[in-house]
Design a protein around this motif. Structure first.
Motif, PDB file in Angstrom:
ATOM      1  N   TYR A 111      78.343 148.994  61.308  1.00 37.02           N
ATOM      2  CA  TYR A 111      79.714 149.457  61.102  1.00 37.02           C
ATOM      3  C   TYR A 111      79.816 150.328  59.855  1.00 37.02           C
ATOM      4  N   ARG A 112      79.087 149.987  58.818  1.00 37.18           N
ATOM      5  CA  ARG A 112      79.075 150.832  57.610  1.00 37.18           C
ATOM      6  C   ARG A 112      78.541 152.225  57.967  1.00 37.18           C
ATOM      7  N   GLN A 113      77.472 152.265  58.729  1.00 42.39           N
ATOM      8  CA  GLN A 113      76.888 153.545  59.123  1.00 42.39           C
ATOM      9  C   GLN A 113      77.842 154.328  60.017  1.00 42.39           C
ATOM     10  N   ARG A 114      78.575 153.653  60.890  1.00 38.91           N
ATOM     11  CA  ARG A 114      79.546 154.342  61.747  1.00 38.91           C
ATOM     12  C   ARG A 114      80.612 155.046  60.906  1.00 38.91           C
ATOM     13  N   LEU A 115      81.080 154.363  59.840  1.00 41.41           N
ATOM     14  CA  LEU A 115      82.058 154.994  58.957  1.00 41.41           C
ATOM     15  C   LEU A 115      81.474 156.251  58.328  1.00 41.41           C
ATOM     16  N   ILE A 116      80.260 156.151  57.837  1.00 37.09           N
ATOM     17  CA  ILE A 116      79.580 157.299  57.228  1.00 37.09           C
ATOM     18  C   ILE A 116      79.453 158.434  58.238  1.00 37.09           C
ATOM     19  N   ASP A 117      79.049 158.102  59.472  1.00 40.84           N
ATOM     20  CA  ASP A 117      78.895 159.109  60.523  1.00 40.84           C
ATOM     21  C   ASP A 117      80.216 159.794  60.867  1.00 40.84           C
ATOM     22  N   LYS A 118      81.341 159.092  60.618  1.00 41.76           N
ATOM     23  CA  LYS A 118      82.666 159.667  60.883  1.00 41.76           C
ATOM     24  C   LYS A 118      83.196 160.434  59.673  1.00 41.76           C
ATOM     25  N   GLY A 119      82.365 160.565  58.644  1.00 40.17           N
ATOM     26  CA  GLY A 119      82.758 161.326  57.473  1.00 40.17           C
ATOM     27  C   GLY A 119      83.584 160.554  56.460  1.00 40.17           C
ATOM     28  N   ILE A 120      83.581 159.237  56.552  1.00 43.58           N
ATOM     29  CA  ILE A 120      84.349 158.400  55.622  1.00 43.58           C
ATOM     30  C   ILE A 120      83.476 158.043  54.423  1.00 43.58           C
ATOM     31  N   ALA A 121      83.986 158.275  53.221  1.00 45.62           N
ATOM     32  CA  ALA A 121      83.268 157.883  52.000  1.00 45.62           C
ATOM     33  C   ALA A 121      83.333 156.361  51.881  1.00 45.62           C
ATOM     34  N   VAL A 122      82.182 155.733  51.713  1.00 50.08           N
ATOM     35  CA  VAL A 122      82.124 154.270  51.617  1.00 50.08           C
ATOM     36  C   VAL A 122      81.435 153.861  50.316  1.00 50.08           C
ATOM     37  N   SER A 123      81.758 152.658  49.875  1.00 47.26           N
ATOM     38  CA  SER A 123      81.111 152.109  48.680  1.00 47.26           C
ATOM     39  C   SER A 123      79.704 151.663  49.030  1.00 47.26           C
ATOM     40  N   PRO A 124      78.906 151.383  48.018  1.00 49.53           N
ATOM     41  CA  PRO A 124      77.652 150.680  48.298  1.00 49.53           C
ATOM     42  C   PRO A 124      77.989 149.312  48.899  1.00 49.53           C
ATOM     43  N   VAL A 125      77.036 148.712  49.580  1.00 46.01           N
ATOM     44  CA  VAL A 125      77.233 147.349  50.088  1.00 46.01           C
ATOM     45  C   VAL A 125      77.350 146.417  48.889  1.00 46.01           C
ATOM     46  N   MET A 126      78.382 145.573  48.908  1.00 45.85           N
ATOM     47  CA  MET A 126      78.594 144.608  47.841  1.00 45.85           C
ATOM     48  C   MET A 126      78.273 143.221  48.406  1.00 45.85           C
ATOM     49  N   ASN A 127      77.216 142.597  47.884  1.00 44.65           N
ATOM     50  CA  ASN A 127      76.828 141.239  48.274  1.00 44.65           C
ATOM     51  C   ASN A 127      77.434 140.291  47.240  1.00 44.65           C
ATOM     52  N   HIS A 128      78.653 139.818  47.511  1.00 41.46           N
ATOM     53  CA  HIS A 128      79.387 138.992  46.552  1.00 41.46           C
ATOM     54  C   HIS A 128      78.750 137.609  46.425  1.00 41.46           C
ATOM     55  N   ASP A 129      78.485 137.223  45.181  1.00 35.38           N
ATOM     56  CA  ASP A 129      77.900 135.909  44.905  1.00 35.38           C
ATOM     57  C   ASP A 129      78.542 135.333  43.642  1.00 35.38           C
ATOM     58  N   ASP A 130      78.049 134.191  43.183  1.00 33.30           N
ATOM     59  CA  ASP A 130      78.609 133.529  42.007  1.00 33.30           C
ATOM     60  C   ASP A 130      77.844 133.842  40.728  1.00 33.30           C
ATOM     61  N   SER A 131      77.070 134.909  40.714  1.00 32.66           N
ATOM     62  CA  SER A 131      76.338 135.307  39.509  1.00 32.66           C
ATOM     63  C   SER A 131      77.333 135.850  38.475  1.00 32.66           C
ATOM     64  N   PRO A 132      76.912 136.022  37.220  1.00 40.26           N
ATOM     65  CA  PRO A 132      77.820 136.559  36.206  1.00 40.26           C
ATOM     66  C   PRO A 132      78.446 137.916  36.579  1.00 40.26           C
ATOM     67  N   LEU A 133      77.721 138.770  37.274  1.00 43.83           N
ATOM     68  CA  LEU A 133      78.282 140.052  37.705  1.00 43.83           C
ATOM     69  C   LEU A 133      79.104 139.936  38.985  1.00 43.83           C
ATOM     70  N   GLY A 134      78.914 138.858  39.740  1.00 39.88           N
ATOM     71  CA  GLY A 134      79.659 138.644  40.972  1.00 39.88           C
ATOM     72  C   GLY A 134      79.122 139.380  42.180  1.00 39.88           C
ATOM     73  N   VAL A 135      78.036 140.141  41.994  1.00 39.25           N
ATOM     74  CA  VAL A 135      77.452 140.914  43.079  1.00 39.25           C
ATOM     75  C   VAL A 135      75.937 140.873  42.940  1.00 39.25           C
ATOM     76  N   ALA A 136      75.268 140.579  44.037  1.00 37.13           N
ATOM     77  CA  ALA A 136      73.801 140.551  44.056  1.00 37.13           C
ATOM     78  C   ALA A 136      73.277 141.889  44.583  1.00 37.13           C
ATOM     79  N   PRO A 137      72.122 142.339  44.079  1.00 35.86           N
ATOM     80  CA  PRO A 137      71.577 143.622  44.557  1.00 35.86           C
ATOM     81  C   PRO A 137      71.148 143.589  46.019  1.00 35.86           C
ATOM     82  N   LYS A 138      70.856 142.402  46.535  1.00 35.09           N
ATOM     83  CA  LYS A 138      70.473 142.293  47.942  1.00 35.09           C
ATOM     84  C   LYS A 138      70.970 140.961  48.494  1.00 35.09           C
TER      85      LYS A 138
END
Length: 189
Positions: A111-138
């Protein structure tokens, strides 16, 4: 993820009503790009404007008002200035920060790729977790929801999100903050 509500039998969101600047462009985006069926249109009395409803799944609707005399939105006040991960997340008290649509975990990347293919600007994938930054790189065991953010033509922040695990009592552990904990906003000159 269903929890029992001892006070009211709520069946989810009937509709969330937002405001747009151009109803035709809104239909083109929500029906044309995102595929949401337009299910009801209303002309408001006295030439005030219009109110249209889109089916966003599971019997829930996203609705839009178009008002003849509505003021323009203010980025950073009405809605965030940009996409999480590449802009600000801040918006004003009483504003609607973003709308998150639940998508199947197994189709998230597609679905993320479909948005990109339709010309929609999207954020990087955000893997929300309980780390101090709140987002994991993978994607890893601590991730509880995956998100990708994008905006509609009026700058309304939208999200495709998928839960990656069941929430437990351990997920509710933070003391709620109060108005006294807020920093005073800078006053415009």
């Amino acid at each position: 993820m269903a929890r029992s509500n001892p006070e009211f039998q709520l069946g989810g969101i009937n509709h969330l009503a937002l405001v747009c600047s151009d109803m035709r462009r809104t239909i083109d985006f929500y029906s044309g790009v995102l595929g949401m069926p337009l299910i009801k249109t209303i002309e408001l009395a006295g030439g005030l404007g219009q109110h249209f409803f889109f089916d966003c799944g599971n019997g829930d609707c996203l609705a839009f008002f178009w008002f003849t005399d509505t003021p323009d939105g203010v980025p950073g006040v009405s809605a965030p200035r940009g996409l999480p991960g590449s802009g600000e997340l801040l918006s004003a008290v009483g504003s609607m920060n973003h709308v998150a649509f639940d998508v199947p975990a197994e189709r998230f990347d597609e679905y993320r790729q479909r948005l990109i293919d339709k010309g929609i600007a999207v954020s990087p994938v955000m893997n929300h977790d309980d780390s101090p930054l709140g987002v994991a790189p993978k994607l890893q065991d601590g991730v509880f929801v995956r998100s990708v953010y994008f905006q509609d033509p009026d700058g309304i922040l939208l999200e495709f999100a998928c839960w990656t695990r069941e929430m437990t009592e351990d997920d509710v552990r933070h003391e709620p903050r109060t108005g006294a904990d807020r920093r005073a906003a800078a006053t415009p000159a």
